[in-house]
Scaffold this active site. Sequence first.
Site, PDB file in Angstrom:
ATOM      1  N   SER A  87       1.186 -45.311  17.962  1.00  0.00           N
ATOM      2  CA  SER A  87       2.271 -45.838  17.117  1.00  0.00           C
ATOM      3  C   SER A  87       1.740 -46.441  15.823  1.00  0.00           C
ATOM      4  O   SER A  87       0.681 -47.082  15.809  1.00  0.00           O
ATOM      5  CB  SER A  87       3.023 -46.923  17.890  1.00  0.00           C
ATOM      6  OG  SER A  87       3.851 -47.658  17.020  1.00  0.00           O
TER       7      SER A  87
ATOM      8  N   ILE B 163      10.017 -37.987  30.207  1.00  0.00           N
ATOM      9  CA  ILE B 163      10.802 -36.785  29.859  1.00  0.00           C
ATOM     10  C   ILE B 163      12.251 -37.115  29.506  1.00  0.00           C
ATOM     11  O   ILE B 163      12.892 -36.381  28.754  1.00  0.00           O
ATOM     12  CB  ILE B 163      10.755 -35.776  31.030  1.00  0.00           C
ATOM     13  CG1 ILE B 163      11.365 -34.420  30.645  1.00  0.00           C
ATOM     14  CG2 ILE B 163      11.489 -36.282  32.269  1.00  0.00           C
ATOM     15  CD1 ILE B 163      10.397 -33.328  30.589  1.00  0.00           C
TER      16      ILE B 163
ATOM     17  N   TYR C  25       3.058 -54.940  22.290  1.00  0.00           N
ATOM     18  CA  TYR C  25       3.315 -53.492  22.314  1.00  0.00           C
ATOM     19  C   TYR C  25       2.230 -52.767  21.503  1.00  0.00           C
ATOM     20  O   TYR C  25       1.629 -51.790  21.973  1.00  0.00           O
ATOM     21  CB  TYR C  25       4.701 -53.210  21.719  1.00  0.00           C
ATOM     22  CG  TYR C  25       4.955 -51.756  21.421  1.00  0.00           C
ATOM     23  CD1 TYR C  25       5.436 -50.890  22.404  1.00  0.00           C
ATOM     24  CD2 TYR C  25       4.726 -51.237  20.143  1.00  0.00           C
ATOM     25  CE1 TYR C  25       5.668 -49.545  22.119  1.00  0.00           C
ATOM     26  CE2 TYR C  25       4.950 -49.904  19.860  1.00  0.00           C
ATOM     27  CZ  TYR C  25       5.421 -49.061  20.846  1.00  0.00           C
ATOM     28  OH  TYR C  25       5.637 -47.734  20.574  1.00  0.00           O
TER      29      TYR C  25
ATOM     30  N   ALA D  73       6.772 -44.932  27.703  1.00  0.00           N
ATOM     31  CA  ALA D  73       6.385 -46.288  27.277  1.00  0.00           C
ATOM     32  C   ALA D  73       7.630 -47.136  27.128  1.00  0.00           C
ATOM     33  O   ALA D  73       8.684 -46.616  26.766  1.00  0.00           O
ATOM     34  CB  ALA D  73       5.659 -46.249  25.931  1.00  0.00           C
TER      35      ALA D  73
ATOM     36  N   GLU E 212       2.790 -49.012  14.695  1.00  0.00           N
ATOM     37  CA  GLU E 212       2.719 -50.448  14.951  1.00  0.00           C
ATOM     38  C   GLU E 212       1.271 -50.907  15.117  1.00  0.00           C
ATOM     39  O   GLU E 212       0.955 -52.076  14.917  1.00  0.00           O
ATOM     40  CB  GLU E 212       3.499 -50.794  16.222  1.00  0.00           C
ATOM     41  CG  GLU E 212       4.991 -50.905  16.038  1.00  0.00           C
ATOM     42  CD  GLU E 212       5.403 -52.136  15.246  1.00  0.00           C
ATOM     43  OE1 GLU E 212       4.988 -53.239  15.604  1.00  0.00           O
ATOM     44  OE2 GLU E 212       6.134 -51.975  14.256  1.00  0.00           O
TER      45      GLU E 212
ATOM     46  N   PHE F 206      17.740 -49.756  18.873  1.00  0.00           N
ATOM     47  CA  PHE F 206      16.935 -49.462  17.678  1.00  0.00           C
ATOM     48  C   PHE F 206      17.859 -49.440  16.454  1.00  0.00           C
ATOM     49  O   PHE F 206      19.031 -49.063  16.550  1.00  0.00           O
ATOM     50  CB  PHE F 206      16.196 -48.132  17.837  1.00  0.00           C
ATOM     51  CG  PHE F 206      15.157 -48.206  18.915  1.00  0.00           C
ATOM     52  CD1 PHE F 206      13.892 -48.706  18.649  1.00  0.00           C
ATOM     53  CD2 PHE F 206      15.449 -47.813  20.204  1.00  0.00           C
ATOM     54  CE1 PHE F 206      12.946 -48.805  19.648  1.00  0.00           C
ATOM     55  CE2 PHE F 206      14.505 -47.907  21.212  1.00  0.00           C
ATOM     56  CZ  PHE F 206      13.248 -48.412  20.934  1.00  0.00           C
TER      57      PHE F 206
HETATM   58  O1  G4F Z   1      14.448 -49.703  15.043  1.00  0.00           O
HETATM   59  P1  G4F Z   1      13.463 -50.795  15.267  1.00  0.00           P
HETATM   60  O2  G4F Z   1      13.768 -51.725  16.383  1.00  0.00           O
HETATM   61  O3  G4F Z   1      12.061 -50.076  15.435  1.00  0.00           O
HETATM   62  P2  G4F Z   1      10.534 -50.615  15.338  1.00  0.00           P
HETATM   63  O4  G4F Z   1      10.421 -52.019  15.807  1.00  0.00           O
HETATM   64  O5  G4F Z   1      10.032 -50.316  13.970  1.00  0.00           O
HETATM   65  O6  G4F Z   1       9.790 -49.716  16.407  1.00  0.00           O
HETATM   66  C1  G4F Z   1       9.996 -48.299  16.551  1.00  0.00           C
HETATM   67  O7  G4F Z   1       9.065 -47.583  15.773  1.00  0.00           O
HETATM   68  C2  G4F Z   1       7.687 -47.819  16.116  1.00  0.00           C
HETATM   69  C3  G4F Z   1       6.816 -47.002  15.178  1.00  0.00           C
HETATM   70  O8  G4F Z   1       6.979 -45.668  15.412  1.00  0.00           O
HETATM   71  C4  G4F Z   1       7.460 -47.463  17.575  1.00  0.00           C
HETATM   72  F1  G4F Z   1       6.175 -47.709  17.902  1.00  0.00           F
HETATM   73  C5  G4F Z   1       8.391 -48.272  18.456  1.00  0.00           C
HETATM   74  O9  G4F Z   1       8.245 -47.887  19.807  1.00  0.00           O
HETATM   75  C6  G4F Z   1       9.821 -47.976  18.023  1.00  0.00           C
HETATM   76  O10 G4F Z   1      10.110 -46.619  18.251  1.00  0.00           O
HETATM   77  O11 G4F Z   1      13.305 -51.687  13.955  1.00  0.00           O
HETATM   78  C7  G4F Z   1      13.090 -51.112  12.693  1.00  0.00           C
HETATM   79  C8  G4F Z   1      13.146 -52.165  11.610  1.00  0.00           C
HETATM   80  C9  G4F Z   1      12.316 -53.396  11.891  1.00  0.00           C
HETATM   81  O12 G4F Z   1      11.679 -53.758  10.691  1.00  0.00           O
HETATM   82  C10 G4F Z   1      13.343 -54.475  12.257  1.00  0.00           C
HETATM   83  O13 G4F Z   1      12.937 -55.796  11.989  1.00  0.00           O
HETATM   84  O14 G4F Z   1      14.493 -52.631  11.479  1.00  0.00           O
HETATM   85  C11 G4F Z   1      14.469 -54.042  11.348  1.00  0.00           C
HETATM   86  N1  G4F Z   1      15.775 -54.587  11.718  1.00  0.00           N
HETATM   87  C12 G4F Z   1      16.599 -55.300  10.901  1.00  0.00           C
HETATM   88  N2  G4F Z   1      17.707 -55.641  11.559  1.00  0.00           N
HETATM   89  C13 G4F Z   1      16.363 -54.458  12.914  1.00  0.00           C
HETATM   90  C14 G4F Z   1      17.588 -55.120  12.819  1.00  0.00           C
HETATM   91  N3  G4F Z   1      15.955 -53.837  14.054  1.00  0.00           N
HETATM   92  C15 G4F Z   1      16.800 -53.870  15.117  1.00  0.00           C
HETATM   93  N4  G4F Z   1      16.401 -53.221  16.243  1.00  0.00           N
HETATM   94  N5  G4F Z   1      18.010 -54.528  15.065  1.00  0.00           N
HETATM   95  C16 G4F Z   1      18.454 -55.170  13.943  1.00  0.00           C
HETATM   96  O15 G4F Z   1      19.538 -55.750  13.893  1.00  0.00           O
END
Ligand code: G4F
Length: 331
Positions: free
Chosen positions: A124, A10, A148, A81, A126, A187
């Site tokens: 997800s 929540i 994950y 999660a 993913e 994120f």
């Molecule tokens: O924001 P991200 O870390 O999200 P990711 O890994 O896509 O996962 C999120 O979405 C999924 C699908 O709904 C969920 F299952 C999961 O729980 C989460 O909510 O990364 C997004 C993208 C990736 O391709 C990553 O490689 O951004 C790219 N990226 C590039 N530079 C980066 C960065 N991500 C992060 N976190 N930090 C960076 O500097």
Amino acid sequence: MIRTALITGITGQDGYYLSRLLLEKGYRVIGLVAPQRRNNIVKLGNLIEQIEIYPVALTDAVALLEVVEQFRPDEIYNLAAPSFVPDSWNDPLGTLDLITGSATRLLAAIHQLGLTTRVFEASSSEMFGQVDHAPQDENTPFRPMNPYAAAKLHAHWMMVHHRQRYGLFACSGILYNHESPLRLPNFVTRKVSLAAASIKLGLSDRLEMGNLQAKRDWGYAGDYVEAIWRMLQTNTPEDYVIGTGQLHSVQNLVETAFGCLDLDWTRYVSIDSKFIRSDEHFQLVANPAKAKRDLGWQPQMTFAKLIEEMVLTDLDRLRSGLIAPAVPQQP
Ligand code: G4F
């Protein structure tokens, strides 16, 4: 008749938006928080007084059974999660237990108590992993690429199996990335919005990123909880892909965020290999036709508006001292 909803996770982003939606609809909302994170309930802000919060570990089958028996909810939304994908490599077994174990324990409780509770599982995109075509829909094969995603897929199948074997009203939403000003700063969307706002105010002068060519289908969390709720209001339980159907690159995200503040991103952004993931696929984009057709669901927020809202919210928060500026992070 007042309906009761029980929400796990929540205090997360989706927990907030879903609680707000359900309270507006007149639900009684029961929220479960991990006992060691009970202080996080402050994140619920002004909703907190309207929600009944219980510290329950989702790894504790007995406690879960007791809370389900006590409230006999009409609907359960399993949102809890560990959701930062790279972290799952640090503890694959713990990830499996928290994600798959919790979903399975909830389903077991409903089955054991003989309830007609409707249950939603946050699956997800993913789970699609190494896709060989885009966009993906409910018939796309799953090829998870990390612990994950594998754990999410196992939980997803648990929903399918309990639906088929025991006739439970159990559905999964295969959710693509969904964001908001409540996203945590690890994120990428929030990392960028916070960095852009910090740079604008002279509180930071750089942003280190991973792969700028990575692409995602980014939507707004507030839109996605509407789809989630609609899934439990149908006549038959089914799974749905929820996304916008539009891909944007990380570079596009950076340009949009810095552009909102009239900043030239190329002056501040550099690449740091520690943020580059070796195990991801960049064509994760939804075909949400089934949700549009059967649920009448349509995302309302555009990508540009979403990013602008995140950036401007971070600017306001920084100006009023509510949050600290961006600092270089670990991946
Ligand atoms: O924001 P991200 O870390 O999200 P990711 O890994 O896509 O996962 C999120 O979405 C999924 C699908 O709904 C969920 F299952 C999961 O729980 C989460 O909510 O990364 C997004 C993208 C990736 O391709 C990553 O490689 O951004 C790219 N990226 C590039 N530079 C980066 C960065 N991500 C992060 N976190 N930090 C960076 O500097």
